[in-house]
Design a protein around this motif. Structure first.
Motif, short mmCIF file in Angstrom:
data_model
loop_
_atom_site.label_atom_id
_atom_site.label_comp_id
_atom_site.label_asym_id
_atom_site.label_seq_id
_atom_site.Cartn_x
_atom_site.Cartn_y
_atom_site.Cartn_z
N ALA A 1 74.24 108.93 81.89
CA ALA A 1 75.36 108.50 81.05
C ALA A 1 75.33 109.24 79.71
CB ALA A 1 75.29 107.00 80.83
N ALA A 2 76.53 109.50 79.18
CA ALA A 2 76.61 110.23 77.91
C ALA A 2 77.94 109.97 77.23
CB ALA A 2 76.44 111.74 78.14
N THR A 3 77.96 110.12 75.92
CA THR A 3 79.18 110.05 75.15
C THR A 3 79.75 111.46 75.01
OG1 THR A 3 78.40 108.14 73.88
CG2 THR A 3 80.20 109.44 72.92
N VAL A 4 80.98 111.64 75.48
CA VAL A 4 81.61 112.96 75.46
C VAL A 4 82.97 112.87 74.80
CG1 VAL A 4 80.39 113.67 77.55
CG2 VAL A 4 82.67 112.65 77.73
N VAL A 5 83.56 114.03 74.51
CA VAL A 5 84.88 114.10 73.88
C VAL A 5 85.95 113.81 74.93
CG1 VAL A 5 86.51 115.68 72.77
CG2 VAL A 5 84.10 115.70 72.11
N THR A 6 87.00 113.10 74.55
CA THR A 6 88.09 112.80 75.47
C THR A 6 88.88 114.07 75.78
OG1 THR A 6 89.64 112.31 73.68
CG2 THR A 6 88.32 110.48 74.54
#
Length: 317
Positions: free
Chosen positions: A107-112
């Motif tokens: 899991a990761a936070t990415v740009v939309t």
């Protein structure tokens, strides 16, 4: 040197990748790379213009708008762009999102996607402004009219790019992956301003065309893959380019005139780009003779490439 860098750290996945005179340097760490390349280009041009009779060649390959090769997924999933150029475009509703599985891990936070498209456009706009400042400098010194300016991309867009109506993107042999815009400016070479030329030309034409413009012949016995494009651009003559071939892993494409063959693994398709530049109608079953002719052209090209001497860094590979 390592391409695809983080625009501010100048690292590729944590590896410093900026060089000056073949020496690794981190002296400009923190400077947005597009602005750094602009600064150095202007410095070089200033030096050259100090001697009006000195010809010069400037190769200015921006990394923009390539994705930012950083370790942080929030950076890696987009293109870094200065806030001032992001502000040129409408704000997006959401900057980031959390995905369950990232390409390099869990899991990761990415740009939309919306923010990534804005960032891509902002990076291109910043690059355009930097190119404009280099051209302004030439114009201020009354050197622009006699300077050949050529701008083009190395491949079709990906990520936040939009290649429509062409099919495909970077890394593919569809037109969206290999057909790119090319802008050429040379007033004293009689290249018409504001004119669109859709002749069949490639990046292989750059080198022989610059030789022709400089009145210089290639070394004896050296066979060039390209052609002089100036008669096509300035005199509306037919392009000497009649065929072109591309291959990447098991993907291959061949263009002969308006016909294009695309081979992906065992799948072979045939298109007529004159009536179908979007490559939507496979004509391989309807045009068996043309398909056979294209396959013969591919075989001839492969034979010629196998027989050609390998030069430079790939000599022993």
């Amino acid at each position: 040197m390592n391409t695809g860098i983080d625009y501010y750290t100048h690292e590729r996945y944590g590896v410093p990748s900026m060089y000056r005179n073949d020496q690794l340097t981190e002296e400009d760490r923190g400077t947005y790379s597009t602005l750094l390349f602009e600064r150095e280009a202007r410095r070089f041009v200033e030096q050259c213009l100090a001697d009006p009779g000195r010809p010069f060649f400037l190769y200015l390959p921006f990394n923009a708008p390539h994705g930012s090769s950083a370790l942080d997924p929030r950076i890696r999933s987009s293109v870094q762009a200065p806030a001032a150029f992001q502000a040129v475009y409408p704000p997006v509703a959401k900057e980031t999102r959390v995905i369950r599985k990232y390409r390099y891990g869990g899991a990761a936070t990415v740009v939309t996607p919306e923010a990534r498209q804005r960032d891509y456009r902002a990076a291109v706009t910043c690059m355009d402004a930097s190119i404009g400042k280099v051209l302004d400098l030439l114009d201020e010194r009354d050197a622009l009219a006699n300077t050949i300016v050529i701008f083009f991309s190395d491949n079709g867009g990906s990520g936040g790019a939009d290649n429509s109506p062409l099919r495909g993107h970077k890394g593919q042999v569809w037109e969206g992956g290999i057909r790119v815009p090319c802008l050429i400016r040379w007033p004293r070479g009689n290249v018409p301003a504001g004119r669109v030329n859709d002749a069949f030309l490639t990046a292989l034409e750059v080198f022989p065309s610059l030789l022709a413009a400089a009145g210089t012949a290639p070394p004896p016995g050296l066979e060039l893959d390209g052609y002089n494009w100036w008669p096509t651009l300035s005199q509306a003559q037919a392009s000497p380019r009649t065929e072109m071939f591309w291959q990447r892993r098991d993907h291959l494409a061949a263009r002969v005139g308006d016909w294009k063959l695309v081979r992906q693994g065992e799948t072979v398709q045939l298109f007529n780009l004159a009536i179908d530049p979007c490559e939507s109608s496979d004509l391989s079953s309807q045009e068996p003779e043309q398909l056979a002719a294209m396959q013969a052209a591919v075989a001839a090209w492969q034979t010629s490439m196998a027989a050609a001497p390998v030069r430079g860094p790939f000599r022993n590979h």
